[in-house]
Enzyme design. Structure first.
Site, short mmCIF file in Angstrom:
data_model
loop_
_atom_site.label_atom_id
_atom_site.label_comp_id
_atom_site.label_asym_id
_atom_site.label_seq_id
_atom_site.Cartn_x
_atom_site.Cartn_y
_atom_site.Cartn_z
N LYS A 196 0.85 -1.18 0.00
CA LYS A 196 0.00 0.00 0.00
C LYS A 196 0.89 1.23 0.00
CE LYS A 196 -3.73 2.26 2.61
NZ LYS A 196 -4.58 2.18 3.81
N LYS A 249 -2.12 -1.55 -3.80
CA LYS A 249 -2.97 -0.36 -3.76
C LYS A 249 -2.09 0.88 -3.86
CE LYS A 249 -6.31 2.08 -0.83
NZ LYS A 249 -6.95 2.17 0.47
#
Length: 324
Positions: A196, A249
């Site tokens: 992330k 992400k």
């Protein structure tokens, strides 16, 4: 060699479909939902056209609409009525996500796979993803881990089918796996936000989840956008700690990372087509610069082609309708 080899021979008629390498299906989709216990009617998000915060009592209706479109899974984000420095509204039996999980499972049962986001940023008064030393403005890793474990267990006991820790705390998968196993939730899988990034593409999400931060940024725990080797290491560590699914992400700016992780580990891999990616395409389409359906499909297809087995996307309902 040309003229014997002509690549265009296979680009017309039925053969074009027959040799297609990548397919995009409604079964690939996870639909994000924002549930807010402070409202009694939907609250539209100005930066995310078509997306609203929902009162808890409407969560099952929205999930049912998704199920009727063939979408197999939702992921829940909660907006609590109270926040404090530790995010203690994240793990109560009757807190917002726990109530929403029960609403959806009572209505749909096995017809909807319910995933819950496990993080503290929506619940903390400072907006960061962990416990904070306010004097030094530092996010503390190890004191955060038991709180993430406690939150994951509360979601599982409420009926969540999968938990998805997103806080990027070192050791969070071990902490959550241990907590789940000790609470007789050993069958509940973990989808880790393994890679992330500290991305500017999250902007609209902070409106939707009411998760802006009061100081600094999240670069001390989310990844540097310049790094991809680090993402592979992060994914490997989470796998070793017990993650069942790993995630990248954002998605579109990090397709190279997605491809590397899927190629390296060959395990179930998700990608999050985040709020900024969604908002850009919606805005360009609204101005008439792009064909929304075509760029939506092409973007999500590229995520699948890069290696995603499942895609978290705010386009889930739009794509499902288009595919129908």
């Amino acid at each position: 060699m040309f003229p014997q080899v002509r690549m265009r021979r296979l680009r017309s008629g039925k053969i074009r479909d027959m040799i297609r390498e990548t397919s995009l299906s409604v079964d690939d989709l996870i639909y994000p939902m924002f549930v807010d216990e402070n409202i009694d009617s939907p609250l539209a998000m100005s930066s995310m056209p078509g997306i609203s915060r929902l009162p808890v009592e409407m969560a099952a209706d929205d999930a049912k609409e998704a199920a009727e479109l063939g979408i197999p899974a939702v992921i829940l984000f909660g907006i609590p009525s109270t926040k404090d420095d530790k995010g203690s509204s994240a793990w109560g039996e009757d807190d917002v996500v726990q109530r929403a999980v029960r609403e959806i499972k009572n209505e749909l049962g096995k017809d909807m796979y319910v995933i819950t986001d496990v993080c503290l940023c929506e619940y903390t008064s400072h907006g960061h993803c962990g416990v904070v030393d306010m004097e030094h403005e530092q996010i503390l890793n190890d004191p955060t881990l038991p709180l993430l474990g406690r939150t994951a267990v509360s979601h599982a006991l409420a009926g969540a089918d999968m938990v998805a820790p997103s806080g990027m705390m070192d050791g969070m998968i071990t902490a959550i796996r241990d907590a789940l196993d000790k609470s007789n939730c050993s069958d509940v899988p973990i989808m880790s936000y393994a890679a992330k990034y500290s991305s500017a593409f999250y902007g609209p999400f902070r409106e939707a989840a009411d998760s802006g931060y009061s100081f600094g940024d999240r670069s001390s725990y989310q990844m540097d956008p310049a790094n991809s080797d680090e993402a592979v290491r992060e994914a490997e560590l989470d796998i070793l700690e017990g993650a069942d699914v790993i995630m990248v992400k954002p998605a579109l700016p990090y397709l190279d990372v997605l491809y590397r992780i899927k190629t390296e580990f060959k395990m179930p891999t998700a990608a999050y087509n985040v709020s900024g990616e969604f908002a850009m395409l919606k805005a360009a389409a609204r101005l008439g610069w792009l064909d929304e359906n075509k760029v939506m499909y092409e973007s999500l297809l590229s995520i699948k082609r890069a290696g995603a087995d499942m895609i978290l996307t705010y386009f889930a309902k739009d794509l499902a309708r288009m595919l129908k």
